[in-house]
Design a protein around this motif. Structure first.
Motif, PDB file in Angstrom:
ATOM      1  N   PHE A 136      24.683  36.824  42.595  1.00  0.00           N
ATOM      2  CA  PHE A 136      24.604  36.673  44.053  1.00  0.00           C
ATOM      3  C   PHE A 136      23.426  35.787  44.444  1.00  0.00           C
ATOM      4  CE2 PHE A 136      27.390  40.342  43.894  1.00  0.00           C
ATOM      5  CZ  PHE A 136      28.242  40.119  44.966  1.00  0.00           C
ATOM      6  N   LEU A 137      22.298  35.911  43.713  1.00  0.00           N
ATOM      7  CA  LEU A 137      21.131  35.069  44.005  1.00  0.00           C
ATOM      8  C   LEU A 137      21.462  33.602  43.765  1.00  0.00           C
ATOM      9  CD1 LEU A 137      18.100  34.637  44.605  1.00  0.00           C
ATOM     10  CD2 LEU A 137      17.654  35.047  42.177  1.00  0.00           C
ATOM     11  N   THR A 158      28.474  31.943  50.568  1.00  0.00           N
ATOM     12  CA  THR A 158      28.317  33.185  51.331  1.00  0.00           C
ATOM     13  C   THR A 158      28.525  34.371  50.394  1.00  0.00           C
ATOM     14  OG1 THR A 158      30.664  33.344  51.922  1.00  0.00           O
ATOM     15  CG2 THR A 158      29.234  32.037  53.380  1.00  0.00           C
ATOM     16  N   LYS A 159      28.067  35.530  50.831  1.00  0.00           N
ATOM     17  CA  LYS A 159      28.221  36.728  50.013  1.00  0.00           C
ATOM     18  C   LYS A 159      29.694  37.038  49.767  1.00  0.00           C
ATOM     19  CE  LYS A 159      26.680  41.528  49.662  1.00  0.00           C
ATOM     20  NZ  LYS A 159      25.896  42.617  50.318  1.00  0.00           N
ATOM     21  N   ALA A 213      31.503  37.275  46.115  1.00  0.00           N
ATOM     22  CA  ALA A 213      32.198  38.515  45.734  1.00  0.00           C
ATOM     23  C   ALA A 213      33.628  38.246  45.293  1.00  0.00           C
ATOM     24  CB  ALA A 213      32.173  39.497  46.903  1.00  0.00           C
ATOM     25  N   SER A 214      34.271  37.261  45.892  1.00  0.00           N
ATOM     26  CA  SER A 214      35.664  36.954  45.533  1.00  0.00           C
ATOM     27  C   SER A 214      35.768  36.361  44.128  1.00  0.00           C
ATOM     28  CB  SER A 214      36.263  35.976  46.557  1.00  0.00           C
ATOM     29  OG  SER A 214      35.645  34.700  46.467  1.00  0.00           O
ATOM     30  N   LEU A 251      31.653  28.895  40.986  1.00  0.00           N
ATOM     31  CA  LEU A 251      31.372  28.893  42.417  1.00  0.00           C
ATOM     32  C   LEU A 251      31.748  27.559  43.062  1.00  0.00           C
ATOM     33  CD1 LEU A 251      28.101  30.997  42.620  1.00  0.00           C
ATOM     34  CD2 LEU A 251      30.452  31.700  43.016  1.00  0.00           C
ATOM     35  N   ASP A 252      32.649  26.837  42.406  1.00  0.00           N
ATOM     36  CA  ASP A 252      33.332  25.666  42.969  1.00  0.00           C
ATOM     37  C   ASP A 252      32.409  24.588  43.529  1.00  0.00           C
ATOM     38  OD1 ASP A 252      35.766  26.763  42.320  1.00  0.00           O
ATOM     39  OD2 ASP A 252      35.978  27.789  44.237  1.00  0.00           O
ATOM     40  N   PRO A 253      31.451  24.072  42.739  1.00  0.00           N
ATOM     41  CA  PRO A 253      30.664  22.933  43.216  1.00  0.00           C
ATOM     42  C   PRO A 253      31.506  21.665  43.139  1.00  0.00           C
ATOM     43  CG  PRO A 253      30.108  23.402  40.944  1.00  0.00           C
ATOM     44  CD  PRO A 253      31.083  24.473  41.366  1.00  0.00           C
TER      45      PRO A 253
END
Length: 423
Positions: free
Chosen positions: A133-134, A142-143, A147-148, A186-188
């Motif tokens: 999460f960090l 976003t959080k 989470a997804s 996280l899809d950069p």
């Protein structure tokens, strides 16, 4: 910027002052400021040595990078290669916005995720889950978005059992597994990867390369990948730039780039040529390692031909001598020996030159040394040159790469497999 160009570097240079923290002394900083307020150029941009770590410079300033220009298209995988100290990591730090260039500019067309060192951005006291999460927040997620993806990240990393344990207790391999999973899932739009994958085991490296291929080919994301592993570069990259002493010396397709890299790698300590023209009677005059273009080389791909050029002086009384060589690997294992009785090839004294081709796809990736001898068996040792040549076989994406991470043994033997019964 064109809609297809997601990253463009223009005239990127980075200057450091040796032995100093920051830009240098207070007097130099004041001098820079005084020139700036008068609208003049930084006076220290005109001085400084090139980034050659093997030589002693004459200036306190050094250019880690100089005038770097390149473009990366959306969905492209760019390999950045070069010897240690060439400026690869400095370039990635500038692209990742960890440090700023001294001159030049970079234009981006999307969000960047970087994996430059093991554990970068991780907090040792926080658990693996908390660090996901960090890191996601640092990347601008976003959080809810993090989470997804949480279950996919944990599953890919293979660290599920320890995901709620502080990461300070992780091994370096677990660190890089989790860090890579966070950066990749996280899809950069742009994923920047340094040599950190070398920390992971063979199974994880295979997964990571497969994931990067999916990111670029299916997801349309862009990957910048630094590695000394030419097999991984060949498997993954669509384009290569090669750095040397802080400058781009090659830009082009992957196969040509790997070939250029191997031909230019004359590492200090590797010897591709031996010359002794002072031989009076008999002995080795010239010994060289050559490639298919008759160029002296010290590094070869697994499927390349390694040729020995042996120039020998033979006196009349030594026409019945033998000449040969022995190949030893970095573990001091003798791999094989080869020799010839001179009388079967020559019938007169003088200078004679032999060409010996080592078997192709035989010596597995390793570092090797060559010892040469000239002798009359059990009678006289005429000349003996111990470990006077050395070279390395590297994996560049041949069929052998399927065994990556395993012990190859000493040699790879292409035996005859004859089917004698079919059911």
């Amino acid at each position: 910027m064109s809609k297809d160009i997601i990253l463009k570097a223009e005239n990127i240079s980075k200057q450091y002052r040796l032995g100093q923290v920051g830009t240098g002394t207070l007097s130099h900083d004041l001098n820079r400021w005084w020139h700036q307020v008068r609208g003049k150029e930084n006076p220290y941009l005109k001085i400084g040595d090139t980034n050659d770590r093997s030589t002693k410079g004459e200036s306190d300033y050094v250019w880690a990078l100089q005038n770097i220009n390149f473009e990366v298209e959306r969905g492209e995988v760019l390999g950045i290669i070069g010897k240690n100290g060439a400026g690869k990591s400095t370039l990635l730090k500038i692209l990742s916005k960890v440090t700023a260039p001294t001159t030049g500019s970079i234009k981006f067309g999307g969000r960047i995720a970087s994996l430059l060192e093991v554990g970068t951005g991780f907090h040792g006291e926080m658990t693996g889950r908390e660090n996901i999460f960090l890191n996601g927040a640092i990347l601008g997620m976003t959080k809810k978005e993090i989470a997804s993806k949480l279950d996919e990240i944990i599953d890919f990393s293979g660290c599920e059992r320890y995901i709620d344990t502080p990461v300070k207790r992780y091994s370096s391999g677990m660190y890089v597994r989790l860090a890579f999973a966070v950066a990749a899932f996280l899809d950069p739009e742009i994923l920047i990867i340094d040599e950190v994958l070398a920390v992971g085991d063979a199974e994880f490296q295979k997964k990571a390369i497969g994931k990067m291929q999916d990111i670029s080919r299916i997801g349309g994301r862009t990957v910048l990948f630094v590695s000394h592993n030419m097999a991984a570069i060949k498997q993954l990259c669509t384009k290569i730039i090669m750095l040397e002493n802080g400058s781009v010396i090659f830009e082009g397709n992957t196969n040509d780039g790997i070939d250029y890299y191997l031909k230019s790698n004359q590492y200090q300590g590797y010897i591709g040529n031996y010359v002794n023209e002072t031989i009076e009677e008999s002995g080795f005059v010239n010994l060289a390692l050559l490639d298919s273009n008759n160029a002296v080389r010290t590094e070869y791909g697994f499927d390349e031909t390694v040729t020995l050029k042996i120039k020998v002086k033979v006196a009349e009384q030594h026409l019945n001598a033998h000449i040969g060589f022995r190949v030893v690997d970095r573990n001091e294992r003798v791999i094989f020996t080869s020799e010839i009785k001179l009388a079967t090839a020559i019938n007169n004294s003088g200078l004679h030159e032999f060409e010996v081709k080592l078997p192709v796809k035989f010596l597995v990736p390793n570092k090797f040394r060559l010892t040469f001898g000239m002798h009359i068996p059990n009678v006289q040792l005429i000349d003996y040159q111990e470990e006077c040549l050395s070279f390395e076989i590297v994996e560049t994406g041949s069929d052998l790469h399927i065994y990556s991470g395993n012990d190859y043994g000493c040699v790879f033997v292409d035996c005859d497999w004859n089917l004698i019964k079919k059911t």
